[in-house]
Write a protein that holds these residues in place. Structure first.
Motif, mmCIF file in Angstrom:
data_model
loop_
_atom_site.group_PDB
_atom_site.id
_atom_site.type_symbol
_atom_site.label_atom_id
_atom_site.label_comp_id
_atom_site.label_asym_id
_atom_site.label_seq_id
_atom_site.Cartn_x
_atom_site.Cartn_y
_atom_site.Cartn_z
ATOM 1 N N LEU A 192 -2.491 11.346 -1.703
ATOM 2 C CA LEU A 192 -2.970 12.064 -0.524
ATOM 3 C C LEU A 192 -2.348 11.471 0.738
ATOM 4 O O LEU A 192 -2.260 10.250 0.867
ATOM 5 N N ASP A 193 -1.939 12.335 1.660
ATOM 6 C CA ASP A 193 -1.340 11.860 2.908
ATOM 7 C C ASP A 193 -2.245 10.877 3.641
ATOM 8 O O ASP A 193 -1.769 9.939 4.266
ATOM 9 N N SER A 194 -3.552 11.073 3.547
ATOM 10 C CA SER A 194 -4.489 10.211 4.269
ATOM 11 C C SER A 194 -4.504 8.774 3.747
ATOM 12 O O SER A 194 -5.029 7.886 4.409
ATOM 13 N N PHE A 195 -3.903 8.525 2.572
ATOM 14 C CA PHE A 195 -3.833 7.176 2.013
ATOM 15 C C PHE A 195 -2.420 6.599 2.048
ATOM 16 O O PHE A 195 -2.170 5.540 1.489
ATOM 17 N N CYS A 196 -1.503 7.313 2.687
ATOM 18 C CA CYS A 196 -0.108 6.884 2.734
ATOM 19 C C CYS A 196 0.199 6.172 4.048
ATOM 20 O O CYS A 196 -0.248 6.601 5.106
ATOM 21 N N PHE A 197 0.969 5.078 3.968
ATOM 22 C CA PHE A 197 1.357 4.379 5.188
ATOM 23 C C PHE A 197 2.663 4.918 5.735
ATOM 24 O O PHE A 197 3.013 4.672 6.881
ATOM 25 N N ARG A 198 3.410 5.637 4.906
ATOM 26 C CA ARG A 198 4.546 6.439 5.364
ATOM 27 C C ARG A 198 4.580 7.653 4.452
ATOM 28 O O ARG A 198 3.999 7.623 3.362
ATOM 29 N N PRO A 199 5.214 8.727 4.870
ATOM 30 C CA PRO A 199 5.117 9.980 4.116
ATOM 31 C C PRO A 199 5.374 9.818 2.614
ATOM 32 O O PRO A 199 6.417 9.320 2.198
ATOM 33 N N GLY A 200 4.347 10.172 1.830
ATOM 34 C CA GLY A 200 4.471 10.187 0.384
ATOM 35 C C GLY A 200 4.367 8.855 -0.323
ATOM 36 O O GLY A 200 4.481 8.803 -1.541
ATOM 37 N N GLN A 201 4.144 7.769 0.410
ATOM 38 C CA GLN A 201 4.048 6.460 -0.233
ATOM 39 C C GLN A 201 2.688 5.840 0.037
ATOM 40 O O GLN A 201 2.333 5.555 1.181
ATOM 41 N N LEU A 202 1.934 5.640 -1.061
ATOM 42 C CA LEU A 202 0.571 5.125 -0.943
ATOM 43 C C LEU A 202 0.528 3.684 -0.461
ATOM 44 O O LEU A 202 1.385 2.870 -0.798
ATOM 45 N N GLN A 203 -0.514 3.401 0.306
ATOM 46 C CA GLN A 203 -0.830 2.038 0.709
ATOM 47 C C GLN A 203 -1.276 1.244 -0.516
ATOM 48 O O GLN A 203 -1.835 1.800 -1.466
ATOM 49 N N ALA A 204 -1.072 -0.047 -0.494
ATOM 50 C CA ALA A 204 -1.470 -0.907 -1.613
ATOM 51 C C ALA A 204 -2.969 -0.828 -1.890
ATOM 52 O O ALA A 204 -3.401 -0.971 -3.036
ATOM 53 N N THR A 205 -3.769 -0.596 -0.861
ATOM 54 C CA THR A 205 -5.222 -0.523 -1.033
ATOM 55 C C THR A 205 -5.611 0.571 -2.018
ATOM 56 O O THR A 205 -6.461 0.366 -2.894
#
Length: 141
Positions: free
Chosen positions: A39-52
């Motif tokens: 989900l975009d809301s969990f990405c730190f840059r487009p299409g890449q999820l944050q480690a959290t």
């Protein structure tokens, strides 16, 4: 041994599991498979999820696998987890495969592999080694 359906219901009742839109695909004695959309809301840059978010699905997969081996009525909770990021978590969804490494009465060691899935296949993007505390809710801890 805990009923996998009860473990499924307990996990999906958690607000974070609903927020992450977790989809439990498989839950058997000592193993699990959980999917989560990117989900975009969990990405730190487009299409890449944050480690959290990656840690969260890995933790849910590992600890839910551990929960399937508990006596009926018992619950568990994460007390430790180490995530190793191996590749960017990008794609359409994540697939986490949880498993029990060493079941115990008080503590269960569990693990998960997390794969980033896209139209071209899947890439191992993270591993987790965790510890779950096994709790008998009828006794005071």
């Amino acid at each position: 041994m805990s009923n996998p359906q009860r473990v499924r219901e307990a996990v999906l009742a958690m607000p974070m599991a609903r927020t992450l839109q977790l989809d439990i695909r498989q839950l058997d004695a000592g193993s699990s498979e959980i999917h989560m959309p990117v989900l975009d809301s969990f990405c730190f840059r487009p299409g890449q999820l944050q480690a959290t978010a990656v840690f969260a699905i890995a933790d849910f997969a590992a600890v839910s696998a551990a929960g399937t081996l508990l006596p009926d009525g018992w619950i568990n909770a994460t007390i430790d987890g180490t995530l190793k990021l191996l590749a960017p978590a990008r794609g359409k969804h994540l697939r986490a495969c949880g498993r029990v490494v060493d079941p115990g009465r008080l503590l269960t060691i569990c693990a998960a592999e997390v794969y980033a899935v896209d139209d071209n296949g899947q890439t191992l993007c993270a591993t987790l080694l965790g510890t779950a505390r096994n709790i008998d809710p009828t006794t005071r801890h």
